[in-house]
Scaffold this active site. Structure first.
Site, short mmCIF file in Angstrom:
data_model
loop_
_atom_site.label_atom_id
_atom_site.label_comp_id
_atom_site.label_asym_id
_atom_site.label_seq_id
_atom_site.Cartn_x
_atom_site.Cartn_y
_atom_site.Cartn_z
N THR A 4 0.81 -1.22 0.00
CA THR A 4 0.00 0.00 0.00
C THR A 4 0.84 1.27 0.00
OG1 THR A 4 -1.55 1.29 1.35
CG2 THR A 4 -0.15 -0.24 2.53
N TYR A 21 -1.81 0.04 9.89
CA TYR A 21 -2.04 -0.67 8.63
C TYR A 21 -0.79 -0.56 7.75
CZ TYR A 21 -3.74 -1.34 3.87
OH TYR A 21 -3.87 -1.74 2.57
#
Ligand code: UDP
Length: 327
Positions: A117, A141
């Site tokens: 990501t 995350y």
């Protein structure tokens, strides 16, 4: 046909990847714990319900299906939740991925496509985010995904495992045929929440912060169509199967849109008003995440064709109105 192990194949991106793999002549073997995925979304190959925290379950899949490669999508992926429950992210994402990578290494499956990501870059003002940019995640995350990238590099050095790491920007849209689409419970992502607000399934969309240092005060993101994104994965898989080396690729278009601009486009696409509430910032959100790289285009031959904002919103809107899974 060669098998590809797809973890998270019952989820939003994984299910689209399974469709693209099947169209490219591979058999996608889905491994998913169905905590955030849907059994109904698995339509293009075999399904095994299992959990990456259970190493024996993963070993059994490698033994039975002898995949030529792994595509690893399974993960918890909500920025806000990761700030409240970091332990969940480190355990589920990092420990689960370590189990998977170790299982792949012992089964001598040395081709690994990983869903990372742009959240690994964090908030870097005035920096062009390309694959060589520093990674300073500001939420758990992003930290968990960066840790998995490190594990893959270490296994590459130790046992020759090859990886293609894709750092996604914001994924949106749905399969134009309506076979699969985006469905999260609870939903946390901007475009589906906005479509819910537009057709009255929720009262309003809350804009998370209007005081960012951007032209209209709202966060800026780079949106990429899920079908274009998974096409890149098939190219990444072929890259590895052709014997090319480990490589990192950003997947974004290079165009940034603020939350307010996404709202404006949604109003135009749906011809309906978007009820909004101006709310507080969401902890963990970066001000601006826009890809500054064309490496995927230049080296993989990636040619995104649906990643304009009106097309993504229109495909998402069609799915929103007509598609569903039995839940
Ligand atoms: N966002 C928002 N309201 C919402 C959900 C998201 O304003 O109800 C904003 C969020 O702050 C971010 C952008 O929309 O700037 C995209 O958020 P999303 O959760 O879709 O993806 P993320 O960037 O967190 O991966």
């Amino acid at each position: 046909m060669a098998n590809v192990l797809v973890t998270g194949g019952a989820g939003y991106i994984g299910s689209h990847a399974c469709k693209a793999l099947a169209a490219a002549g591979f058999t996608p073997v889905t491994f998913d714990n169905l905590i955030t995925g849907w059994r109904d979304a698995v339509k293009f190959g075999p399904f095994i319900q299992g959990d990456l925290l259970n190493r024996a379950e993963i070993d059994a899949v490698f033994a039975r299906h002898t995949p030529v490669a792994v595509m690893h999508f399974a993960a918890l992926s909500q920025v806000g939740e990761s700030m409240k429950h970091p332990g969940r992210y480190w355990r589920n994402n990092v420990q689960g991925s370590l189990n998977l990578i170790e299982a792949a290494a012992s089964a001598e499956c040395g081709n690994f496509v990983f869903s990372s990501t742009c959240a690994t870059y964090g908030d870097q003002d005035n920096v062009v985010l390309d694959e060589d940019s520093d990674q300073y995640p500001i939420n758990a995350y992003g930290s968990s995904k960066r840790a998995i990238e490190d594990i893959l590099r270490d296994f590459g050095a130790a046992c020759g495992m090859k990886s293609v790491i894709f750092r996604y920007f914001n994924v949106a849209g749905a399969d134009p045929d309506g076979d699969v689409g985006e469905f999260h419970k609870p939903e946390t992502h901007l475009i589906p929440l906005m479509l819910d607000a537009i057709d009255g399934k929720r009262d309003a969309l809350t804009i998370f912060g209007t005081d960012y240092d951007t032209p209209d005060g709202t966060c800026i993101r780079d949106y990429v169509h899920v079908c274009d994104l998974v096409d890149a994965h098939v190219l990444g898989l072929r890259w590895l199967l052709d014997g090319k080396p480990s490589r990192v690729f950003n997947l974004g278009t290079g165009s940034g849109f603020s939350v307010r601009e996404v709202i404006d486009h949604s109003r135009d696409v749906t011809n309906r008003a978007v009820p909004i509430i101006e709310g507080k910032r969401r902890p963990g959100d970066c001000t601006k995440l826009v890809s500054g790289s064309t490496r995927a285009v230049a080296e993989l031959g990636w040619a995104p064709s649906r990643s304009t904002l009106p097309q993504m919103i229109s495909d998402a809107w069609r799915w929103h109105q007509t598609g569903h899974y039995n839940t």
